[in-house]
Design a protein around this motif. Structure first.
Motif: not given
Ligand code: SF4
Length: 101
Positions: A44, A65, A68, A70-71, A81, A83-84, A88, A94, A96
């Protein structure tokens, strides 16, 4: 350090403004730092241009992001995000990354 400073100057106030909106519940979501263990393991970076191309050869600077799947917001300077489970910046990246359909 300038990037980290820039991030906090731009993102944290934006997150605070969103937290003030009814039903957003943003105040309890932490901001993701590059030096966190999971963030490091997924490469990341706060700015997609800073991604190590030798480690992530499929990365391009058009990936960030904001684009993405996942945003959790569109058009926002920062968002959670999925994922995290942290905030972000739209400029981040990242490994992912999954292009939004
Ligand atoms: Fe950003 Fe990675 Fe989260 Fe997608 S998975 S929003 S690229 S930090």
């Amino acid at each position: 350090m300038a990037n980290r400073r820039e991030f906090f100057l731009k993102i944290v106030p934006a997150a605070g403004a969103l937290a003030a909106l009814p039903g957003v519940g943003f105040a309890q979501v932490a901001v993701l730092a590059e030096d966190e263990k999971l963030a490091q393991s997924l490469g990341f970076r706060l700015h997609t241009e800073q991604v190590d191309q030798t480690k992530f050869p499929k990365h391009t600077n058009t990936q960030m992001c904001a684009g993405c799947a996942l945003y959790s917001a569109t058009g926002a300077e920062s968002a959670k995000c999925k994922l995290f489970n942290k905030i972000v910046p739209k400029t981040g990246w990242c490994s992912g990354y999954a292009k939004r359909g």
